[in-house]
Write an enzyme that holds these catalytic residues in place. Structure first.
Site, PDB file in Angstrom:
ATOM      1  N   THR A 107      97.966 -57.243  11.360  1.00  0.00           N
ATOM      2  CA  THR A 107      96.527 -57.431  11.543  1.00  0.00           C
ATOM      3  C   THR A 107      96.083 -57.146  12.977  1.00  0.00           C
ATOM      4  OG1 THR A 107      96.924 -59.771  11.880  1.00  0.00           O
ATOM      5  CG2 THR A 107      96.323 -59.075   9.670  1.00  0.00           C
TER       6      THR A 107
ATOM      7  N   ASP B  57     104.618 -65.508   6.618  1.00  0.00           N
ATOM      8  CA  ASP B  57     104.744 -64.137   7.104  1.00  0.00           C
ATOM      9  C   ASP B  57     106.157 -63.620   6.902  1.00  0.00           C
ATOM     10  OD1 ASP B  57     102.142 -64.187   7.796  1.00  0.00           O
ATOM     11  OD2 ASP B  57     102.447 -64.368   9.960  1.00  0.00           O
TER      12      ASP B  57
ATOM     13  N   ASP C  92      98.356 -65.041  15.312  1.00  0.00           N
ATOM     14  CA  ASP C  92      98.071 -64.080  14.269  1.00  0.00           C
ATOM     15  C   ASP C  92      96.648 -63.547  14.412  1.00  0.00           C
ATOM     16  OD1 ASP C  92      99.135 -63.504  11.157  1.00  0.00           O
ATOM     17  OD2 ASP C  92      96.985 -63.320  11.491  1.00  0.00           O
TER      18      ASP C  92
HETATM   19  N1  LIG Z   1     111.571 -57.309  19.689  1.00  0.00           N
HETATM   20  C1  LIG Z   1     110.602 -56.403  19.739  1.00  0.00           C
HETATM   21  N2  LIG Z   1     110.601 -55.450  20.687  1.00  0.00           N
HETATM   22  C2  LIG Z   1     109.612 -54.538  20.722  1.00  0.00           C
HETATM   23  N3  LIG Z   1     108.586 -54.483  19.867  1.00  0.00           N
HETATM   24  C3  LIG Z   1     108.525 -55.398  18.914  1.00  0.00           C
HETATM   25  C4  LIG Z   1     109.517 -56.395  18.784  1.00  0.00           C
HETATM   26  N4  LIG Z   1     109.203 -57.168  17.739  1.00  0.00           N
HETATM   27  C5  LIG Z   1     108.045 -56.662  17.224  1.00  0.00           C
HETATM   28  N5  LIG Z   1     107.647 -55.609  17.930  1.00  0.00           N
HETATM   29  C6  LIG Z   1     106.432 -54.813  17.649  1.00  0.00           C
HETATM   30  O1  LIG Z   1     105.282 -55.650  17.707  1.00  0.00           O
HETATM   31  C7  LIG Z   1     104.298 -55.185  16.797  1.00  0.00           C
HETATM   32  C8  LIG Z   1     103.849 -56.283  15.921  1.00  0.00           C
HETATM   33  O2  LIG Z   1     103.322 -57.337  16.668  1.00  0.00           O
HETATM   34  P1  LIG Z   1     102.574 -58.542  16.002  1.00  0.00           P
HETATM   35  O3  LIG Z   1     102.264 -59.532  17.062  1.00  0.00           O
HETATM   36  O4  LIG Z   1     103.323 -59.012  14.828  1.00  0.00           O
HETATM   37  O5  LIG Z   1     101.191 -57.926  15.557  1.00  0.00           O
HETATM   38  P2  LIG Z   1     100.668 -57.487  14.125  1.00  0.00           P
HETATM   39  O6  LIG Z   1      99.640 -58.516  13.773  1.00  0.00           O
HETATM   40  O7  LIG Z   1     100.025 -56.172  14.337  1.00  0.00           O
HETATM   41  O8  LIG Z   1     101.789 -57.452  13.184  1.00  0.00           O
HETATM   42  C9  LIG Z   1     104.936 -54.087  15.995  1.00  0.00           C
HETATM   43  O9  LIG Z   1     104.491 -52.865  16.486  1.00  0.00           O
HETATM   44  C10 LIG Z   1     106.420 -54.278  16.260  1.00  0.00           C
HETATM   45  O10 LIG Z   1     107.154 -53.084  16.174  1.00  0.00           O
END
Ligand SMILES: Nc1ncnc2c1ncn2[C@@H]1O[C@H](COP(=O)(O)OP(=O)(O)O)[C@@H](O)[C@H]1O
Ligand SMILES: [Mg+2]
Lengths: 543, 531
Positions: free
Chosen positions: B92, B393, B59
């Protein structure tokens, strides 16, 4: 025997220095042979438990808080449990970011290696200590250590230096976790006598501690005894440039405001509180060190000054930690705080000593000096109109007076009729304190000065802390101590000084407090309440 | 933790132009540390302190706070990420990346002589346009299990291993649905997260009831009862010895005894009232009786209750009083006078579980529980914390979806589409303002680029593919991380929360603009930037 447990809470870096000594003193006095007759019921401050591998543990019933970066070699889990590394993260890529391991000093290395001859070895602890874990002997329960991640220890950039930041923090997740840990300890207790809350009252920890105090006041109807503590020295105390001077002045103002806010809030929320500092003044700077004959300590060295406060706390606590279970913290607090005088002063005489060739009666009869020294800042303890609780420890009854046939002049001293150390001290205080009520507790055992207690004693002391009559020099292993709590009209001076000094600070200089949500109106009211609090000490009273 | 020593923290010495350079470098610095985190293929970080404390996280916000950030710019960005987390619980890492990228893009134009003010004005216009695009991509949903599963799974798979994510997804969705009351906002506090450190087990289960982290304190109390009345109360059953001994004033032993006896009597009366109700309701039936008290219960009172076969717990968490009433029914009582059957709750099963020195009490088989517990078992503290963070989350994602009543397609579909629309929009704008819009459009692509790189694909190739497909196809187009090809995220059930994206757009533009207009900031003083 029913144990009346106490939960101890420590907030702040200097307070944890004091705490390290305090818990060292406890743990190094444990007797594992079963042969020593102890007066102190350790179960009051300690709890028995079980580690995750099933071993029996005996750890302080303690919660403490400090900032990120203050722990050095002590794991936040308390150091009792081995960290089991394996986890179930079959995550593809794991990047390990490892902080370098901090250097361990000789003493810590020896403890970790389980060395048994700690007492025979010479350590250079004055040079080797950078934080309170550097001389900490015990290990803690996993819930004891609470680290505040929001602020970095000794960071200039984001310093945790105001009361209001601490209050805000108490309302966040940290406060919730802390409160839950308190609840878990309390749940275990069959008959809790109360809480002892020690905290740094000059920085953000003051607000955190008071948030906590208010919470336990609401949640548990138990006695709260608090020691707000001022460190013996601050790193900005001797500025050399104009810029440094300005900074130091501002910091002094912040510290003073924190002290004032703490005292005011304590007067609302606790049963009894006793400000402590080894400096004479406490504010705006800690001031000259209080002097103790036969001890040579450096106020810049927290490891030194905090040992004095810990010795006082340990001695004062003997009264309600005694095996006989007669007095509780709530009795002590009730005795000290008539007329709403919730703030009292503390004193310490260490070592309480006289020549090894003398008797107590001769010493008390001839000495012209006070037998203790105030350890409450800006506070001169009066000699009359007092309520006081005195603890004396470590004076063998054989030192009381000469046997009748050798007594000679002693027979002319009225105190010769006293048949115990307790009686003799009672008489001493009766004679020296006009219109006062004194309660004396005597403990047989002296304060043990085991490593890592500082070796700051004069070489004129013998093994038992009495003054050598011969030339031979011995290592001091224990010493007699006198400590007291005192209350009376005299406290009004200190409150008045505090009120006067803090009122001189313009609120406009305190915008950092304002930014964190302190309103001028509330601040003003708080100062007014300090003035009102002083009134409790001014009425004439008669015994 | 690992220090990112970016630059000299003494901002006041850096003159405006230098300060801008400083800000940009600092933002890039954190962006570099954080970018490997993004998405389900991002890197997990294991932080090990000098003394051996472990923290495992992916995170962005947690990571930022575990690291020593000494630089004011960096701490400003960290605050933006905290604000994002407080408001939505997600997004974040994206926030940090986007702020960094906005500054990078702006830097290109500023170094060619464009005034930062013009860029920030362009950012403003572009942000508004992007919000319009976001609005147009909303997918309205009904609040039903199947509509919440996908968004939860998407969120959880970015935090924990897919197999664990599946388990947690069900637990999270079912718990929120259990406590939700139609037409009322969901109170996530009514889902209790309980950790249990257990040498061998790693599992997470949903308990339709409560798990308390303490047990009965009397050896003779039953360890398990069925068909139980639950009395929740906030009544002291503990004799508080008031000051009976004074060092100054003499009280005779007799006086003391009297004082003690009077007070003891007072407590005994209370215990008797509870016992009386128990006798009336349970004796001669198969029902049993459990007391859960927020205040203390001393050994003598425990003794009396134990003799009656009553299970009694003391010092329950304040919040559990409310939860108990919601899980079992009944009312939390502040007095034991006038106790009736109506005050009591019900649980089909109450039992104790002991693990080392820890005791747990399960209150289960509740009829219509509006408070439930997610029980997390793990081998050590850091694994428990990692799972707990993930569950939080997941719960936040569900709650966001319920509040928004809509979702947006994930896998960078929004960023690609917004980039596309902004580039078109730019051509309709006159003057230098369009440069700011161009920069903003470019910056949004940091999300698909980083997702691609973290899965081992080439950033440029990916962008070209996505942009082409997006121009041809009216549907939202995102990136398939397992193939590197363009897909329709809706087909794969990849969704993001609307509010998360919205908050990112808003906060990033503001923070980036603040950092660009650095000379103005310096005058205002860093402290005014708080929050
Ligand atoms: N299975 C997936 N395939 C492609 N993109 C994904 C998938 N799951 C999540 N995402 C993308 O990953 C991003 C979120 O990543 P994350 O590690 O949770 O970071 P954040 O802290 O910004 O939420 C978002 O843009 C989401 O659309
Ligand atoms: Mg996310």
């Amino acid at each position: 025997m029913c144990t009346r447990e106490i939960l101890t809470l420590q907030f702040g870096h200097y307070t944890n220095y004091v705490g390290s000594h305090f818990w060292n003193i406890q743990e190094l006095s444990f007797d594992y042979t079963g042969t020593v007759k102890t007066e102190c019921n350790h179960d009051i401050l300690y709890r028995e438990g079980q580690s995750s591998s099933g071993e029996v543990t005996y750890t302080p019933r303690l919660l403490l808080a400090d900032l990120k970066g203050s722990l050095k070699t002590l794991p936040a889990t308390g150091g009792l449990e081995e960290t089991n590394l394996e986890g179930d993260f079959s995550w593809e890529e794991v990047e390990t970011i490892k902080e370098p391991e901090p250097d361990k000093n000789e003493f810590i290395k020896d403890i970790n290696a389980g060395t048994s001859n700690l007492q025979d070895k010479e350590y250079k602890l004055e040079q080797d200590i950078n934080t309170w874990t550097d001389y900490l002997y015990p290990r803690f329960h996993s819930r004891t250590v609470n680290i505040i991640k929001e602020y970095q220890h000794s960071s200039e950039n984001e310093s945790f230096d105001i009361f209001t930041s601490g209050s805000t923090l108490w309302k966040s997740d940290i406060g919730e976790t802390f409160a839950d840990n308190i609840r878990k300890y309390v749940e275990e207790c069959d008959s809790l006598q109360g809480f002892q809350v020690n905290f740094d009252c000059t920085d953000g920890f003051s607000g955190l501690a008071l948030g906590c105090i208010e919470h336990i006041g609401d949640e548990y109807s138990k006695t709260i005894l608090s020691y707000p503590i001022i460190a013996s020295h601050f790193s900005d105390n001797s500025p050399s440039t104009e810029e440094e001077r300005e900074k130091s002045t501002l910091k002094d103002s912040f510290r003073l405001v924190n002290i004032a806010l703490s005292i005011e809030a304590l007067s609302q929320h606790v049963k009894l509180f006793v400000p402590l500092c080894t400096g004479e003044k406490g504010w705006r700077k800690p001031g000259n060190p209080r002097l103790f004959d036969y001890i040579d300590y450096k106020p810049e060295c927290y490891y030194h000054s905090s040992a004095l406060l810990a010795s006082a706390m340990d001695s004062l606590g003997q009264k309600y930690r005694h095996k006989s279970n007669v007095y509780t913290m709530s009795d002590v607090c009730a005795d000290m705080t008539g007329y709403g005088r919730k703030m009292a002063a503390a004193s310490l005489g260490i070592p309480f000593t006289f020549s090894e060739s003398q008797y107590l009666i001769e010493y008390l009869n001839s000495t012209t000096k006070l037998i203790y020294q105030s350890i409450t800042p800006s506070c001169k303890i009066a000699t009359d109109k007092l309520f006081q609780l005195i603890t004396v420890r470590g004076i063998p009854e054989t030192y009381l007076k000469a046997p009748m046939k050798e007594a000679k002049e002693q027979l002319n001293i009225p105190a010769y009729r006293c048949n115990s150390v307790k009686e003799m001290f009672e008489l001493y205080f009766q004679a020296n304190n006009f219109l006062s009520a004194t309660n004396v507790t005597v403990c047989e055992k002296p304060l043990e000065l085991k490593t890592p207690y500082p070796r700051f004693f004069s070489d004129r002391l013998n093994k038992y802390g009495f003054i050598n009559s011969g030339p031979e020099s011995e290592k001091v292993e224990s010493c007699p101590v006198i400590a007291g709590l005192h209350n009376g009209n005299f406290m009004a001076d200190m409150i008045e000084k505090l009120h006067r000094d803090v009122s001189r600070i313009k609120f406009s200089k305190l915008h950092k407090f304002g930014n964190e949500g302190l309103e001028y109106g509330d601040y003003k009211e708080c100062l007014d309440r300090i003035a009102e609090f002083k009134d409790n000490y001014e009425d004439n009273f008669e015994l | 933790m690992a220090a990112i020593s970016l630059l000299n923290p003494k901002a006041e010495f850096a003159r405006a132009a230098q300060a801008l350079a400083v800000n940009i470098t600092a933002a890039k610095g954190i962006q570099d540390v954080m970018k490997t985190n993004l998405g389900p293929k991002g890197t997990m970080k294991m932080l090990v302190s000098g003394a051996g404390d472990i923290k495992i996280t992916k995170d962005g916000n947690v990571l930022l706070h575990e690291m020593q950030i000494q630089h004011p710019t960096a701490s400003l960005i960290a605050r933006a990420s905290t604000a994002q987390d407080d408001a939505t619980g997600d997004g974040t890492t994206s926030t940090v990346l986007l702020i960094g990228e906005l500054l990078k893009q702006a830097d290109i134009y500023i170094s060619e002589g464009l005034h930062p003010r013009i860029i920030t004005e362009g950012f403003d216009v572009a942000r508004n346009k992007a919000l319009e695009v976001l609005e147009s991509m909303k997918i309205p949903i009904e609040i039903k299990r199947e509509n919440l599963i996908d968004i939860t799974r998407t969120a959880l798979k970015t935090k924990v291993h897919p197999s664990l994510a599946e388990v947690l997804t069900d637990a999270c969705v079912d718990s929120v649905l259990a406590i939700r009351v139609e037409g009322k906002p969901v109170d996530l506090h009514m889902v209790e997260l309980m950790e249990m450190q257990h040498k061998t087990a790693t599992e997470t289960t949903l308990i339709k009831g409560l798990v308390l982290d303490h047990g009965a304190r009397h050896p003779d109390m039953p360890k398990r009862v069925e068909n139980a009345y639950i009395l929740t109360c906030n009544v002291s059953l503990e004799y508080e010895k008031t000051e009976v001994n004074s060092g100054f004033f003499y009280k005779s032993a007799e006086d003391r005894e009297k004082l003690i006896a009077a007070e003891r009597e007072f407590i005994d009366q209370r215990v008797k009232k509870i016992v009386a109700l128990k006798k009336k309701l349970c004796d001669g039936t198969d029902k049993s009786f459990v007391v859960i008290n927020q205040k203390g219960i001393d050994p003598l009172s425990l003794d009396v209750l134990a003799k009656e076969g009553i299970i009694a717990l003391r010092r329950a968490k304040r919040r559990n009083m409310e939860r108990l009433a919601l899980a079992c029914g009944g009312i939390a009582m502040n007095s034991v006078d006038d106790l009736t059957e109506e005050c009591l709750g019900y649980a089909g099963l109450v039992y104790e579980h002991i693990l080392g020195e820890e005791k747990y009490t399960f209150v289960e088989d509740c009829k219509n529980p509006q408070s439930v517990t997610i029980l997390i078992k793990g081998p050590n503290k850091h694994t428990l914390t990692q799972i707990k963070d993930a569950v939080r989350d997941g719960l936040r994602a569900i709650n966001n979806a319920i509040e928004d009543k809509c979702l947006v397609p994930g896998a960078a579909a929004f960023e690609v589409k917004a980039n596309n629309e902004l580039l078109k929009f730019k051509d309709t704008v006159k003057g230098k303002l369009r440069l700011g819009i161009q920069a903003y459009a470019e910056a949004l692509l940091v999300i698909p680029k980083t997702l691609a790189v973290n899965s081992g694909y080439d950033a440029q190739d990916t962008i070209v593919k996505l942009q082409e497909e997006s121009r041809l196809n009216p549907d939202p187009i995102g990136l398939d991380l397992s193939t590197g090809e363009a897909i329709k995220p809706i087909d794969l059930g990849i969704y993001d929360n609307y509010i998360v994206k919205k908050q990112i757009l808003n906060s990033c533009s503001v923070i980036a603009s603040n950092l660009l207009l650095v000379d103005e900031i310096m005058r205002a003083g860093m402290s005014s930037l708080k929050g």
